[in-house]
Every structure is written in C-alpha cells, then in structure tokens.
Write a protein that holds these residues in place. Sequence first.
Motif, PDB file in Angstrom:
ATOM      1  N   ARG A  78     -74.235 -50.272 -77.452  1.00 27.50           N
ATOM      2  CA  ARG A  78     -74.804 -49.516 -78.614  1.00 27.50           C
ATOM      3  C   ARG A  78     -76.129 -49.587 -78.687  1.00 27.50           C
ATOM      4  NH1 ARG A  78     -69.959 -48.796 -82.831  1.00 27.50           N
ATOM      5  NH2 ARG A  78     -68.590 -46.830 -81.375  1.00 27.50           N
ATOM      6  N   ASP A  79     -76.455 -50.911 -78.677  1.00 31.86           N
ATOM      7  CA  ASP A  79     -78.364 -51.616 -78.650  1.00 31.86           C
ATOM      8  C   ASP A  79     -79.252 -51.674 -77.396  1.00 31.86           C
ATOM      9  OD1 ASP A  79     -77.879 -51.083 -81.223  1.00 31.86           O
ATOM     10  OD2 ASP A  79     -76.895 -53.061 -82.060  1.00 31.86           O
ATOM     11  N   LEU A  80     -78.928 -50.541 -76.663  1.00 33.52           N
ATOM     12  CA  LEU A  80     -79.524 -51.009 -75.430  1.00 33.52           C
ATOM     13  C   LEU A  80     -80.737 -51.425 -75.239  1.00 33.52           C
ATOM     14  CD1 LEU A  80     -77.227 -48.469 -73.360  1.00 33.52           C
ATOM     15  CD2 LEU A  80     -76.853 -50.852 -73.583  1.00 33.52           C
ATOM     16  N   LYS A  81     -81.421 -51.691 -75.089  1.00 27.40           N
ATOM     17  CA  LYS A  81     -82.443 -52.002 -74.221  1.00 27.40           C
ATOM     18  C   LYS A  81     -82.953 -52.282 -72.743  1.00 27.40           C
ATOM     19  CE  LYS A  81     -83.330 -55.398 -78.007  1.00 27.40           C
ATOM     20  NZ  LYS A  81     -83.735 -56.833 -78.547  1.00 27.40           N
ATOM     21  N   PRO A  82     -84.154 -51.920 -72.181  1.00 25.55           N
ATOM     22  CA  PRO A  82     -84.204 -51.569 -70.906  1.00 25.55           C
ATOM     23  C   PRO A  82     -84.220 -52.662 -70.331  1.00 25.55           C
ATOM     24  CG  PRO A  82     -86.647 -50.882 -72.644  1.00 25.55           C
ATOM     25  CD  PRO A  82     -85.732 -51.139 -73.237  1.00 25.55           C
ATOM     26  N   GLU A  83     -84.161 -53.563 -70.588  1.00 28.62           N
ATOM     27  CA  GLU A  83     -84.183 -54.772 -69.562  1.00 28.62           C
ATOM     28  C   GLU A  83     -82.464 -55.091 -69.811  1.00 28.62           C
ATOM     29  OE1 GLU A  83     -85.351 -55.342 -73.149  1.00 28.62           O
ATOM     30  OE2 GLU A  83     -87.567 -54.676 -71.522  1.00 28.62           O
ATOM     31  N   THR A  84     -81.760 -54.366 -70.400  1.00 31.27           N
ATOM     32  CA  THR A  84     -79.756 -54.754 -69.930  1.00 31.27           C
ATOM     33  C   THR A  84     -79.935 -54.150 -68.668  1.00 31.27           C
ATOM     34  OG1 THR A  84     -79.890 -53.761 -72.100  1.00 31.27           O
ATOM     35  CG2 THR A  84     -77.770 -53.747 -71.183  1.00 31.27           C
ATOM     36  N   LEU A  85     -80.052 -54.218 -68.520  1.00 34.14           N
ATOM     37  CA  LEU A  85     -79.323 -53.544 -66.716  1.00 34.14           C
ATOM     38  C   LEU A  85     -80.396 -54.782 -65.794  1.00 34.14           C
ATOM     39  CD1 LEU A  85     -78.090 -51.490 -64.865  1.00 34.14           C
ATOM     40  CD2 LEU A  85     -80.442 -50.201 -64.249  1.00 34.14           C
ATOM     41  N   GLN A  86     -81.103 -55.058 -66.182  1.00 36.61           N
ATOM     42  CA  GLN A  86     -82.023 -56.068 -65.370  1.00 36.61           C
ATOM     43  C   GLN A  86     -81.433 -57.587 -65.759  1.00 36.61           C
ATOM     44  OE1 GLN A  86     -84.043 -55.343 -64.043  1.00 36.61           O
ATOM     45  NE2 GLN A  86     -85.133 -57.377 -62.860  1.00 36.61           N
ATOM     46  N   GLU A  87     -80.613 -57.546 -66.845  1.00 39.03           N
ATOM     47  CA  GLU A  87     -79.731 -59.341 -66.954  1.00 39.03           C
ATOM     48  C   GLU A  87     -78.477 -58.736 -66.062  1.00 39.03           C
ATOM     49  OE1 GLU A  87     -80.485 -61.434 -68.328  1.00 39.03           O
ATOM     50  OE2 GLU A  87     -82.466 -61.463 -69.037  1.00 39.03           O
ATOM     51  N   ILE A  88     -78.443 -57.849 -65.786  1.00 33.12           N
ATOM     52  CA  ILE A  88     -76.984 -57.594 -65.218  1.00 33.12           C
ATOM     53  C   ILE A  88     -76.765 -57.813 -63.193  1.00 33.12           C
ATOM     54  CG2 ILE A  88     -74.828 -55.788 -64.432  1.00 33.12           C
ATOM     55  CD1 ILE A  88     -75.103 -54.446 -67.512  1.00 33.12           C
ATOM     56  N   LYS A  89     -78.361 -56.883 -62.953  1.00 35.45           N
ATOM     57  CA  LYS A  89     -78.416 -57.439 -62.076  1.00 35.45           C
ATOM     58  C   LYS A  89     -78.811 -58.377 -61.623  1.00 35.45           C
ATOM     59  CE  LYS A  89     -82.248 -56.633 -60.663  1.00 35.45           C
ATOM     60  NZ  LYS A  89     -84.538 -55.369 -60.352  1.00 35.45           N
ATOM     61  N   LYS A  90     -79.751 -59.653 -62.065  1.00 37.79           N
ATOM     62  CA  LYS A  90     -79.756 -60.693 -62.304  1.00 37.79           C
ATOM     63  C   LYS A  90     -77.828 -61.897 -62.191  1.00 37.79           C
ATOM     64  CE  LYS A  90     -83.899 -61.709 -64.633  1.00 37.79           C
ATOM     65  NZ  LYS A  90     -84.154 -62.151 -65.547  1.00 37.79           N
ATOM     66  N   ILE A  91     -77.183 -61.513 -62.727  1.00 41.75           N
ATOM     67  CA  ILE A  91     -75.801 -61.543 -63.136  1.00 41.75           C
ATOM     68  C   ILE A  91     -75.573 -61.226 -61.441  1.00 41.75           C
ATOM     69  CG2 ILE A  91     -73.122 -62.189 -63.731  1.00 41.75           C
ATOM     70  CD1 ILE A  91     -74.614 -61.475 -66.580  1.00 41.75           C
ATOM     71  N   ALA A  92     -75.250 -60.268 -60.896  1.00 38.58           N
ATOM     72  CA  ALA A  92     -74.712 -59.594 -59.906  1.00 38.58           C
ATOM     73  C   ALA A  92     -75.250 -60.181 -58.481  1.00 38.58           C
ATOM     74  CB  ALA A  92     -74.797 -58.579 -59.145  1.00 38.58           C
ATOM     75  N   ALA A  93     -77.182 -60.780 -58.159  1.00 35.59           N
ATOM     76  CA  ALA A  93     -77.483 -61.180 -57.726  1.00 35.59           C
ATOM     77  C   ALA A  93     -76.770 -63.245 -57.716  1.00 35.59           C
ATOM     78  CB  ALA A  93     -78.960 -61.351 -57.760  1.00 35.59           C
ATOM     79  N   GLU A  94     -76.315 -63.994 -58.691  1.00 38.90           N
ATOM     80  CA  GLU A  94     -76.310 -65.434 -58.913  1.00 38.90           C
ATOM     81  C   GLU A  94     -74.876 -64.546 -58.370  1.00 38.90           C
ATOM     82  OE1 GLU A  94     -74.527 -68.399 -61.936  1.00 38.90           O
ATOM     83  OE2 GLU A  94     -76.899 -66.764 -62.693  1.00 38.90           O
ATOM     84  N   TYR A  95     -73.906 -64.192 -58.700  1.00 41.52           N
ATOM     85  CA  TYR A  95     -72.384 -64.164 -58.473  1.00 41.52           C
ATOM     86  C   TYR A  95     -72.364 -63.411 -56.403  1.00 41.52           C
ATOM     87  CZ  TYR A  95     -67.726 -62.714 -56.805  1.00 41.52           C
ATOM     88  OH  TYR A  95     -66.198 -62.157 -56.856  1.00 41.52           O
ATOM     89  N   ARG A 100     -84.781 -48.391 -64.017  1.00 46.66           N
ATOM     90  CA  ARG A 100     -83.255 -49.231 -64.185  1.00 46.66           C
ATOM     91  C   ARG A 100     -83.534 -48.930 -62.540  1.00 46.66           C
ATOM     92  NH1 ARG A 100     -86.850 -51.878 -66.478  1.00 46.66           N
ATOM     93  NH2 ARG A 100     -87.395 -50.243 -68.590  1.00 46.66           N
ATOM     94  N   VAL A 101     -83.011 -47.542 -62.178  1.00 44.18           N
ATOM     95  CA  VAL A 101     -82.097 -47.165 -60.764  1.00 44.18           C
ATOM     96  C   VAL A 101     -82.712 -47.359 -59.727  1.00 44.18           C
ATOM     97  CG1 VAL A 101     -81.288 -45.088 -59.622  1.00 44.18           C
ATOM     98  CG2 VAL A 101     -80.172 -45.849 -62.535  1.00 44.18           C
ATOM     99  N   TYR A 102     -84.365 -47.426 -60.145  1.00 47.57           N
ATOM    100  CA  TYR A 102     -85.346 -47.027 -59.210  1.00 47.57           C
ATOM    101  C   TYR A 102     -84.907 -48.726 -58.388  1.00 47.57           C
ATOM    102  CZ  TYR A 102     -89.295 -45.955 -56.392  1.00 47.57           C
ATOM    103  OH  TYR A 102     -90.496 -45.782 -55.419  1.00 47.57           O
ATOM    104  N   SER A 103     -84.842 -49.395 -60.025  1.00 47.18           N
ATOM    105  CA  SER A 103     -85.252 -50.646 -59.382  1.00 47.18           C
ATOM    106  C   SER A 103     -84.537 -50.893 -58.294  1.00 47.18           C
ATOM    107  CB  SER A 103     -85.486 -51.694 -60.608  1.00 47.18           C
ATOM    108  OG  SER A 103     -85.428 -53.040 -60.121  1.00 47.18           O
ATOM    109  N   LEU A 104     -83.167 -51.155 -58.998  1.00 45.66           N
ATOM    110  CA  LEU A 104     -81.519 -51.083 -58.305  1.00 45.66           C
ATOM    111  C   LEU A 104     -81.733 -51.001 -56.612  1.00 45.66           C
ATOM    112  CD1 LEU A 104     -78.868 -50.544 -61.047  1.00 45.66           C
ATOM    113  CD2 LEU A 104     -80.001 -52.858 -59.907  1.00 45.66           C
ATOM    114  N   GLN A 105     -81.747 -49.962 -56.204  1.00 48.72           N
ATOM    115  CA  GLN A 105     -82.243 -49.060 -55.264  1.00 48.72           C
ATOM    116  C   GLN A 105     -83.484 -49.862 -54.083  1.00 48.72           C
ATOM    117  OE1 GLN A 105     -83.020 -45.054 -55.485  1.00 48.72           O
ATOM    118  NE2 GLN A 105     -80.983 -44.543 -54.911  1.00 48.72           N
TER     119      GLN A 105
END
Length: 403
Positions: free
Chosen positions: A23-40, A82-87
């Motif tokens: 609910r308290d989303l910030k623009p950086e939220t997806l960036q953090e998730i991306k880091k976790i995925a990369a680490e995995y 965020r989506v553009y960055s993931l792509q």
Amino acid sequence: MRQVAGSLQGLKVYINFEDSRFRDLKPETLQEIKKIAAEYCIKGPEDEEGLAGKEIDDKERPEVPVSYFLDEIHCLPEWEDRVYSLQNDGARVFVTSSSAGIISDEISSRFADGIKIIRLLPFSFKEYLTLKGLRVPRPNFLTPSRCDEMLCLFLQYFENGGFPEIIKSGDFRLSRKYFEETLQKEIIERHAIQNPDGLKKLAVFLISNMASEYSIDTLKRAGGIKDEATVRNYLDYLEEAFLLYRVPMFRHKSEKPDYGKEGEDERESNTPCKVYAGDTGFFKSVFPRYPDSLGLRFENLVFLELLRRGKQVYYLHNRRECDFLIAEKESQKITAAVQVCLCFGGTAVREREVLGLMEAMEEFGLNEGLILTMDDEEVMEIERKDGEMKRIIIKSVWKWMLE
C-alpha cells in the motif's frame, strides 16, 4: 498469467500491487525486487539448473532468464519507468490492470515494438463452452437436436454473463460484488470522488439503460449532479474501469463542426453516444426485481462480441436506426451494417429492422447486411428501383458467435 508462466523457463517473479503489503508503495519498490531477483539468479540453488554437486564459478553459471508478472500495475507510482528499466535489463515483463487508463498512445509509443496490449473481456460463448468442458462445434454442421442443445447452452450464457468465476460456481451474486467493488476501488477511492452517491446513481442508471442513447442533461438528473464536467469525468472513469463502453453515432466528416486541433476533445464530447455494459450480467445483478429488457441485453451481448473481435463500432440514427456500423480503423470506411432483434417475426418488427438496415446499406454502398436474432434464420433478396439487388442475412446469434 498462470498459463503464460507455465510455458516459460527460468525465474518467475509474481507481484500483486493491490496486496495490502504494497500500500505504501514507492517508485524504488520494484528496483529492490529486481535486486533480489538478480541475487537469486547468481547465488540461487545449484540444482535449479541441474548443477547439484558441482562447483561452478559465478561467471560460468548459466544465465537464468527472468520473467516478471506484475498484477494491477497501475497501483505502482511511475510504473512505466520501472517496467521500461526491467525491459532494458532483458527481462520479460507481463503486466495486468483493471484500469483502461494504462492503455494510451503515449505508453504504446514509449515502448514501441516492445509492447503488446491484449484486452481481456468477459468470456465469449466459445470460451463459455470450453470452460464447461464442451467441444466448440462448427455451427453449420449441426443436427436439429444438437442445435436445440446449443441454444439451451447459449440461453444460460446469455442469462449469467461471461465472468469465469460465475460460470464455474453458478453464484450470480458475484456479478453484483464485482460491480460494487469496481466502483469503490477503481473509481471512488482512486479518484477521490467527492460525490460517491451521485456516481453510483449515475452508474446504475446507465446499466439499466444499456444499449440506449443518453444526453448529459438526463445523466445530470439521474445522478443528482449539477456540473456537466463532473458527469463527463464520471463517464470517463466508468469506461476506464470497464464497467461500460460508449459507442458514438456515425457522422460524416462534412457533418462534424470544425473545432480545430485544440478543440478535438470538445468535438468528440458533443457526438451523441449509446452506452453498453461491460457484462450482460450486470443488469440482473443490479436490478434483480426490475422488469427485464431482453432486447437491450441482447444488443449489449452483440456489442461485446464485436469488441472481442476488435471491430471499430458506430451506430446510425438518421430517419431510421441501424444498431451497428463496422468501420475500418484507419480510413473509417464503413464495411458492414448489423441489426439486432430478439425475434424476427411480426410485420412491424420486420419492417423496422429491414428498413433501418437498408438505409445504412444505401448510405454506405453495401450490398449485404446482417440481422442477428435469437433463433430465426433466412435470407432476403431485395431489388432496388434501379434493379440492383441487396441481400440481407438473418442469422441466429449463437451460430454467429461460434463462427
């Protein structure tokens, strides 16, 4: 999403942005998730790629493709960036939204060839049969008994609408729940509506008058809303939430006043429109004790099928009315005319439907027209005064929906 995910290899990340934990989303939220995925992908289990028991340097580890499944993406601030960055990182990204607001020319141009937009509507009759575990038949090769069976199945589909959970459970109360939750979450809360009662009254009025023309003055009275701009905003919100659709009356370019480029929105807003519900089941769920208008729901059903088929739709209202005109999207050239009536019986009904269709065929130079009915079928050949022949096909709507 599950079907798509099941066909892909690699790491799959699913996020529902309507989850209370986001609910308290910030623009950086997806960036953090991306880091976790990369680490995995770098330090994940050795046996993820069948490498158990082997010591492999990180640089030698096979690259694991990552797919992101982002549900209700509109809840994420600045989601486009965020989506553009993931792509750009090479990830495959699948997003869903219950708001049509994310579909815009600006977004499409930004992602260029890297985006494909798929509009998901309530199930078609074909999809209804498939969900029921039934084979979709070829409509022109059915025995009389099989036709009767298909008609009965179609009537069930027509009554309950096309939402999958309702088809599976038979719980028609879900339709009202969808309607009310969409109003509350997707419109009232998201747009901070100051007059929620007025919005609800307006929505109920429009659903009860599906397949009908409306005027802004009528809608102001129906919702108890004084401001015309507010009514227009509410109409936009209802359409963005897929609760209803507006179909404009066809106007030739010569009939449209020239507002100039800056007046494009004003020109469109002054075009008469008919309104259709996002699902035929909404009528009975919102008005369980209201005298049913089968004809309006029937026309609404045909409109939704035309929408599924990607048609550009108008209606014609001159001296007589033609329910649907099908236009080429680029040139706006009218290529087909369609009338809809429950029963093609009785002199008055036949005359009304045929004359309305013939007027459209004459105006747009069409040699053939279509009348969709519940179960009547025939072909009419009509000779004009100049000797030219016009052909009108009367067809069962359920057969047309199986084509």
